[in-house]
Enzyme design. Structure first.
Site, short mmCIF file in Angstrom:
data_model
loop_
_atom_site.label_atom_id
_atom_site.label_comp_id
_atom_site.label_asym_id
_atom_site.label_seq_id
_atom_site.Cartn_x
_atom_site.Cartn_y
_atom_site.Cartn_z
N THR A 90 0.83 -1.22 0.00
CA THR A 90 0.00 0.00 0.00
C THR A 90 0.86 1.26 0.00
O THR A 90 0.75 2.11 -0.89
CB THR A 90 -0.91 0.00 1.25
OG1 THR A 90 -1.62 -1.24 1.26
CG2 THR A 90 -1.89 1.15 1.23
N VAL A 91 1.75 1.39 0.99
CA VAL A 91 2.55 2.63 1.11
C VAL A 91 3.62 2.68 0.01
O VAL A 91 3.87 3.74 -0.58
CB VAL A 91 3.18 2.75 2.51
CG1 VAL A 91 4.05 3.99 2.61
CG2 VAL A 91 2.10 2.78 3.58
N ALA A 148 12.27 -4.48 -4.13
CA ALA A 148 12.26 -5.87 -3.68
C ALA A 148 10.93 -6.13 -3.00
O ALA A 148 10.53 -5.39 -2.10
CB ALA A 148 13.41 -6.13 -2.71
N LYS A 159 7.21 2.47 12.54
CA LYS A 159 7.18 3.03 13.91
C LYS A 159 7.68 2.05 14.95
O LYS A 159 8.38 2.42 15.89
CB LYS A 159 5.75 3.48 14.24
CG LYS A 159 4.71 2.38 14.09
CD LYS A 159 3.54 2.82 13.26
CE LYS A 159 2.84 1.59 12.68
NZ LYS A 159 1.61 1.88 12.00
N VAL A 173 5.13 8.32 12.18
CA VAL A 173 4.20 8.91 13.16
C VAL A 173 3.13 9.73 12.44
O VAL A 173 3.44 10.66 11.71
CB VAL A 173 4.95 9.82 14.17
CG1 VAL A 173 3.97 10.39 15.19
CG2 VAL A 173 6.06 9.05 14.87
N GLY A 221 1.20 9.26 9.93
CA GLY A 221 1.08 9.20 8.47
C GLY A 221 1.52 10.47 7.76
O GLY A 221 2.69 10.85 7.79
N ILE A 274 0.84 13.63 8.40
CA ILE A 274 1.03 14.88 9.17
C ILE A 274 2.54 15.07 9.39
O ILE A 274 3.19 14.19 9.94
CB ILE A 274 0.33 14.81 10.55
CG1 ILE A 274 -1.15 14.44 10.40
CG2 ILE A 274 0.50 16.12 11.31
CD1 ILE A 274 -1.87 14.23 11.73
N GLY A 305 -10.05 -1.64 6.49
CA GLY A 305 -8.60 -1.70 6.28
C GLY A 305 -7.80 -0.74 7.14
O GLY A 305 -6.63 -0.50 6.89
N LYS A 349 4.29 5.36 18.44
CA LYS A 349 4.36 6.71 17.88
C LYS A 349 4.66 7.74 18.97
O LYS A 349 5.43 8.69 18.76
CB LYS A 349 3.05 7.04 17.16
CG LYS A 349 2.80 6.12 15.95
CD LYS A 349 1.35 6.21 15.48
CE LYS A 349 1.08 5.27 14.32
NZ LYS A 349 -0.35 5.06 14.06
#
Ligand code: HSE
Length: 441
Positions: A17-18, A47, A109, A136, A138, A140, A191, A209
């Site tokens: 996702t990220v 990878a 984190k 921490v 996302g 922000i 999710g 966090k």
């Protein structure tokens, strides 16, 4: 090749996702990013265990393999972006990348909260950057705010809604009158929840966090093991309702405060006045309040998770790396915001020694003198009452509920008072206790 034209070659560990969001943001905004940094930032290697899915995302623009260890050894990579999560393999890969003189950007984190001290020491020894904005809250930019924007201040306290899953659950409980268990499933379906929802609902993710924010706010090492962590699984719907009747909202807050005795580091459900902006942060959104001695309270709000919000933080870190990779360690912002030799081993206060106001709910036999007994115990413990509410028994019932809000006291005084109250014959069952913060000064 001149500095301005040098391409920063990025190796992505994980393109889920990220990682996918990071690749897309870097590709979509490439021109704007180069205008800002003066250098092109390009994902050259990826990878991922799922090579096919990775290839579908990069579409021939980067080399894909399933060998993460080969990626961190690859001499053609300048920066490794670790997005695989967890602390075992991720730690090994990050330390190998650092040993190979690669800069590291991570959204992990847990890794930073548990192993940050070791990772930063290794990074310093190898003169590489380790950046962790995405770890921490996302999207922000709270790490940037704490480390740089608020650098003139002595930070006094931090209070944050730093777990979207639990904030979503609490919002649904309040707005729809649902029980905790009924909402958890929905959060998982949407999710928001971590792979193991225990990390969210028991406050562990928030403690990771908070640990990171406290370290850079106060200039101390990561002290995750000493954080007090209490989740939302035992929160009852009626407490959310009663709190609301008294003008409060219940939020899972990560709170860190510095006083003369040490640092409070705690995650727990907290009543906060509904008139505070942060009390109105709903759904899966995150927000952090930081109080600095010069600036006063400041509030940072935004998406704490999700592909592109988190990618926004990862890419900003990559841009910092692009600007500073040729600088010396001394010229860069220190890993923990304070120069390593000035990081102080501040003591973390045990939960018994923290200071807080409290919400207490108790079920009592509805007969004369009970309230007097309860208030006497509080008075004897030097605990001052701020507000009180009695819920009358239903018809045919002989038990009533009393809710008391107290002023600030030391937690161990409150523990002693609760034990004495529970020992009264007229008290039925346990006293429910939720800590309370004004967040005003
Ligand atoms: N599970 C986390 C949350 C994701 O709910 O906020 C972002 O760290």
């Amino acid at each position: 090749m001149s500095k301005d034209s040098k391409v920063v070659r990025v190796g992505l560990l994980g393109i889920g996702t990220v990682g996918g969001g990071t690749f897309n943001v870097l590709t979509r905004n490439a021109e704007e990013i180069t205008r800002r940094t003066g250098r092109q930032i390009k994902v050259t290697h990826v990878a991922d265990r799922n090579v096919q899915a990775a290839q579908a995302i990069v579409n021939g623009k980067a080399q894909v393999s399933d060998d993460a260890f080969a990626l961190v050894e690859n001499p053609d990579i300048d920066v490794v972006v670790e997005l695989i999560g967890g602390y075992t393999i991720a730690k090994e890969l990050v330390l190998k990348a650092i040993a190979n003189k690669k800069h590291v950007v991570t959204a992990n984190k847990a890794l930073i909260a548990l192993h940050g001290n070791e990772i930063f020491a290794a990074a310093k020894a190898n003169n590489v950057i380790v950046a962790y904005e995405a770890a921490v809250a996302g999207g922000i930019p709270i790490i940037k705010a704490l480390r740089e924007g608020l650098g003139a201040n002595k930070i006094e306290w931090i209070a944050g809604i730093i777990n979207g899953t639990t904030n979503f659950i609490l919002t649904e409980m309040r707005e729809k009158g649902l029980a905790f268990a009924d909402v958890l499933g929905e959060a998982q379906r949407l999710g928001y929840a971590e792979a193991d929802p225990t990390f969210d609902v028991e406050g562990i993710d928030a403690a990771h966090k908070l640990t990171i924010m406290s370290a850079i706010a106060f200039g101390m090492p990561m002290k995750f093991e000493q954080a007090y962590t209490e989740g939302i699984t035992k929160l009852e719907q009626k407490d959310i309702k009663y709190a609301e009747e008294l003008g409060y909202r219940v939020k899972l807050l990560g709170i860190s405060k510095r006083n003369q005795k040490g640092v409070e580091l705690r995650v727990h459900p907290t009543l906060i006045p509904e008139k505070r902006l942060v009390a109105n942060v709903n759904g899966a959104m995150n927000a952090v309040v930081v109080k600095g001695d010069a600036v006063g309270p400041t509030l940072y709000y935004g998406a704490g998770a999700g592909a592109e919000p988190t990618a926004s933080a990862v890419v900003a870190d990559l841009m910092d790396v692009a600007r500073l990779m040729d600088a010396t360690t001394e010229q860069r912002v220190p890993y923990l915001a304070f120069q390593p030799e000035h990081v102080q081993d501040l003591p973390i206060l045990p939960i018994d020694d923290i200071e807080s106001a409290y919400y207490l709910r108790m079920r009592v036999s509805d007969k004369p003198g009970v309230l007097a007994d309860v208030t006497k115990i509080l008075g004897d413990g030097n605990i001052s009452i701020d507000a009180m509410m009695q819920k009358e028994p239903d018809e045919n019932e002989t038990e009533a509920e009393i809710v008391i809000l107290t002023h600030i006291t030391v937690e161990k005084n409150m523990n002693a008072a609760i034990a004495a109250i529970e020992a009264l014959a007229a008290i039925i069952g346990k006293v429910t206790r939720i800590r309370m913060e004004e967040l005003s000064k």
